[in-house]
Every structure is written in C-alpha cells, then in structure tokens.
Design an enzyme around this catalytic site. Structure first.
Site, PDB file in Angstrom:
ATOM      1  N   SER A  63       0.825  -1.041  -0.012  1.00  0.00           N
ATOM      2  CA  SER A  63      -0.051  -0.010  -0.057  1.00  0.00           C
ATOM      3  C   SER A  63       0.852   1.293  -0.108  1.00  0.00           C
ATOM      4  O   SER A  63       0.186   2.394  -0.152  1.00  0.00           O
ATOM      5  CB  SER A  63      -0.959   0.038   1.238  1.00  0.00           C
ATOM      6  OG  SER A  63      -1.907  -0.683   0.955  1.00  0.00           O
ATOM      7  N   LYS A  66       0.352   3.280  -2.904  1.00  0.00           N
ATOM      8  CA  LYS A  66      -0.725   4.350  -3.071  1.00  0.00           C
ATOM      9  C   LYS A  66      -0.567   5.873  -2.899  1.00  0.00           C
ATOM     10  O   LYS A  66      -1.263   6.720  -3.574  1.00  0.00           O
ATOM     11  CB  LYS A  66      -1.969   3.681  -1.957  1.00  0.00           C
ATOM     12  CG  LYS A  66      -2.527   2.539  -2.204  1.00  0.00           C
ATOM     13  CD  LYS A  66      -3.371   1.933  -1.166  1.00  0.00           C
ATOM     14  CE  LYS A  66      -3.432   0.197  -1.593  1.00  0.00           C
ATOM     15  NZ  LYS A  66      -4.160  -0.501  -0.452  1.00  0.00           N
ATOM     16  N   TYR A 189      -4.379  -2.205  -9.786  1.00  0.00           N
ATOM     17  CA  TYR A 189      -4.031  -2.325  -8.206  1.00  0.00           C
ATOM     18  C   TYR A 189      -3.389  -3.658  -7.873  1.00  0.00           C
ATOM     19  O   TYR A 189      -2.480  -3.049  -6.914  1.00  0.00           O
ATOM     20  CB  TYR A 189      -5.498  -2.557  -7.889  1.00  0.00           C
ATOM     21  CG  TYR A 189      -5.728  -2.551  -6.159  1.00  0.00           C
ATOM     22  CD1 TYR A 189      -5.581  -1.413  -5.370  1.00  0.00           C
ATOM     23  CD2 TYR A 189      -5.511  -3.779  -5.393  1.00  0.00           C
ATOM     24  CE1 TYR A 189      -5.624  -1.458  -4.130  1.00  0.00           C
ATOM     25  CE2 TYR A 189      -5.238  -3.992  -4.233  1.00  0.00           C
ATOM     26  CZ  TYR A 189      -5.402  -2.581  -3.401  1.00  0.00           C
ATOM     27  OH  TYR A 189      -5.424  -2.575  -1.916  1.00  0.00           O
ATOM     28  N   TYR A 241      -3.903   3.560   8.412  1.00  0.00           N
ATOM     29  CA  TYR A 241      -5.225   2.823   8.931  1.00  0.00           C
ATOM     30  C   TYR A 241      -5.944   3.292  10.089  1.00  0.00           C
ATOM     31  O   TYR A 241      -5.822   4.373  10.426  1.00  0.00           O
ATOM     32  CB  TYR A 241      -5.352   1.327   8.555  1.00  0.00           C
ATOM     33  CG  TYR A 241      -4.530   1.213   7.125  1.00  0.00           C
ATOM     34  CD1 TYR A 241      -4.978   1.566   5.943  1.00  0.00           C
ATOM     35  CD2 TYR A 241      -3.136   0.439   7.157  1.00  0.00           C
ATOM     36  CE1 TYR A 241      -4.465   1.154   4.957  1.00  0.00           C
ATOM     37  CE2 TYR A 241      -2.493   0.195   5.945  1.00  0.00           C
ATOM     38  CZ  TYR A 241      -3.224   0.605   4.769  1.00  0.00           C
ATOM     39  OH  TYR A 241      -2.691   0.257   3.587  1.00  0.00           O
ATOM     40  N   VAL A 259       1.297  -3.769   3.895  1.00  0.00           N
ATOM     41  CA  VAL A 259       1.252  -5.192   4.509  1.00  0.00           C
ATOM     42  C   VAL A 259       2.434  -5.881   4.191  1.00  0.00           C
ATOM     43  O   VAL A 259       2.661  -7.001   4.814  1.00  0.00           O
ATOM     44  CB  VAL A 259       0.035  -5.889   4.517  1.00  0.00           C
ATOM     45  CG1 VAL A 259      -0.952  -5.272   4.994  1.00  0.00           C
ATOM     46  CG2 VAL A 259      -0.170  -6.089   2.651  1.00  0.00           C
TER      47      VAL A 259
HETATM   48  N1  GLN Z   1      -2.415  -5.735  -1.668  1.00  0.00           N
HETATM   49  C1  GLN Z   1      -2.885  -5.423  -0.183  1.00  0.00           C
HETATM   50  C2  GLN Z   1      -4.379  -5.599  -0.363  1.00  0.00           C
HETATM   51  O1  GLN Z   1      -5.035  -4.973  -1.211  1.00  0.00           O
HETATM   52  C3  GLN Z   1      -2.592  -3.876   0.290  1.00  0.00           C
HETATM   53  C4  GLN Z   1      -3.033  -3.629   1.782  1.00  0.00           C
HETATM   54  C5  GLN Z   1      -1.974  -3.034   2.351  1.00  0.00           C
HETATM   55  O2  GLN Z   1      -0.775  -3.003   2.028  1.00  0.00           O
HETATM   56  N2  GLN Z   1      -2.448  -2.510   3.544  1.00  0.00           N
HETATM   57  O3  GLN Z   1      -4.954  -6.013   0.718  1.00  0.00           O
END
Ligand code: GLN
Length: 305
Positions: A63, A66, A189, A241, A259
């Site tokens: 993420s 993003k 994505y 988050y 993650v």
């Molecule tokens: N690729 C992970 C997902 O879509 C990204 C989530 C994350 O890094 N928090 O669940």
C-alpha cells in the site's frame, strides 16, 4: 545530525521486536517472506543517504504504492475531480473493510484504504493509455533506479486471493463510482501493490514530498508546494489505517504503511525515512517498523510537532 549512529542504535534497540507479529498471510506469496528482516534508510533533502540492516534488499511495498498513484491522479485530474469521488477523512475501519461503502454511497473515505485506492486507480485507467507503464516510469524516476519493477508472482498471488478487493471494486461500480471494467482497474491495483523496492530506494522515492514537491535529486517539480502539503496531510491522517491516531501519537510524522512490512515517512523540509520489517501488528502496520520510527523521532528530537 548523526543519522548513521542513530540508525544503528535503533536497529539494536528494536532487535527484540524483529520476528514478532504476523506476516500478511492472506496473500500467500507474502506469507513466505522471512520474518527476521529489519532495515531502515534515511534520504535527506540535501542528498545524503544513511542506512542500516537489510536496506538494499527489495520487498513488496504494497500500500505504500498508493502515495504514488494518488500523486499521479492528483496531477492528472486535479483536486476537484479527484475528491468528488473519494473522501479525505480517516476511516477508523480496517484497510480492506466494506461496511462504510454501503452507507456512504460508494464514496470511499480516503485514497489510502483499499476502496479509495481502487477509485484512484480507476482515474488512472481513464487518464493514461498504459497506466501500468506510466506508474512504473514514475516510480523509476523517483527512485533513480531503472531496475525497480512489479513482482508478477506477488501480483498473481493477490489476484488469485483478492476476494475482498474484487468485492470492493464491484460494490463501488454498483454505485457508479468506477468508470472502467473492474478487471482492468484491479489489474492495475494488484500490479502497484506488487512493486518491489528496498528501503534506500523507498526513502529516495519519498524525498520529493519532504522537499515540498520538488525532487532534490533530479531538480524536477513533481507536485506544487500546496499539493505536496495535501498528500502529506492525507498520510498523516489516513496513512496507517485504523491505527493512525496511535501512530501520530507515537511517531508524529506523515507516513504510509504496507502489509509487506514497509513504512515510508517524511519530515517536511528535512528528510524521508523508510523502514522494513515484515512482522505486522493487528492493524497491518509493521511492528518493529513502527517502533523504529517512534525511536527515530524521539532520538532526533524532530517530528512535525
Ligand atoms: N495489496 C494489499 C491488499 O490489497 C494492500 C494492503 C496494504 O498494504 N495495507 O489487501
């Protein structure tokens, strides 16, 4: 500031936490990453790099990507068009939650939860004929490394097990907040979540935000000062988050986690700092990484506050 000595102290201090926490096992390829890694790197706006641990080993940035997709979307369509389709409030729910979308009519709370990032990707799919190439080019330019790349095995693994993301995308589409085919949007994505980079490369790729939108290594203006402030504000309020309040309390920096166990943060006007340790806490943020950043702002005495 003695950044090198500080990084080495931190690596020593967090050693008991490295290996604790959980890897993200809902993406099978990520579940295979060894838990015992720790790395940290600093890139200053005046061009110096400091690093400790496995700081040149590449990992799945997940993420953290993003921030780059949001930057591209903001440049491509501007704030007004972007924020009609995605909010800018912390969600207080897990990053892959579906519940808010129903009662908020398909407008995701912010661009960093999965739902919001999917809307941002839809904007990129509409704006660029080859969005994947455009994003990779942008990331290579920011890292200064033309070997950074998507990891097709991670992307495949996510696509195979991306049940929640598929549900989110279809749900958003049902509210008419997705212009393109769900599969095309999700393929972007899953690709950007699979981007692999090291802490040194990540710190370098965030330094334009620390330098108010101007990339100090290439001299290129990536964002206006005001846009850079806005992205940093979103990182501060939504980048980690439902642990974002705790993270601001402990660390006090705009940051974005993934993650894969990475976290990138900035100290505006000074530096970008990236940390990686795959064990996650229950909010999906790196356990040792969060502690390392807390120690970084405590030991250096600098944060945004
Ligand atoms: N690729 C992970 C997902 O879509 C990204 C989530 C994350 O890094 N928090 O669940």
């Amino acid at each position: 500031m003695e950044y090198q000595a500080i990084l080495e102290e931190i690596a020593e201090d967090v050693r008991p936490l490295v290996g604790k926490g959980q890897v993200a096992d809902y993406i099978p390829k990520l579940a295979a990453v060894p838990l015992d890694r720790f790395a940290m790197a600093v890139q200053t706006v005046d061009g110096k790099t400091y690093a400790v641990g496995d700081a040149r080993e590449r990992f799945s940035i997940q993420s953290i990507s993003k921030v780059f997709t949001l930057t591209m979307a903001l440049k491509a369509v501007g704030e007004e068009a972007l924020f009609q389709r995605v909010g800018r409030e912390p969600s207080g729910t897990p990053f892959n939650s579906l519940v808010q979308l129903e009662y908020e009519d398909g407008i995701p709370r912010n661009p960093f939860i999965n739902a919001g990032a999917i809307v941002v990707d839809d904007i990129l799919v509409s704006a660029f004929p080859r969005p994947r190439n455009a994003l990779l080019g942008f990331f290579r330019q920011l890292t200064g490394e033309d070997t950074v790349d998507y990891d097709p095995v991670v992307a495949r693994s996510e696509a195979d097990y991306g049940f929640r993301n598929r549900a989110l995308a279809n749900f958003i589409r049902s509210f008419e907040n997705l212009e393109n085919e769900v599969d095309r949007v999700l393929s972007l994505y899953f690709a950007h979540c699979s981007l692999a980079a090291s802490c040194v490369e990540l710190a370098r790729s965030f330094v334009f935000l620390a330098n108010h939108g101007l990339c100090p290594t290439t001299g290129e203006r990536v964002l206006t000062r005001s846009q850079a402030k806005r992205i940093s504000a979103l990182m501060m309020t939504c980048g980690t988050y439902d642990a974002v309040g705790e993270f601001a309390y402990l660390v006090g920096l705009p940051a974005k986690s993934g993650v894969g166990g990475g976290i990138s943060a900035t100290i505006p006007g000074e530096l970008a700092v990236a940390v990686w340790s795959p064990g996650l806490n229950k909010s999906g943020n790196s356990l040792a990484g969060t502690k390392a950043l807390e120690l970084f702002t405590t030991k250096t005495g600098i944060s945004v506050f």
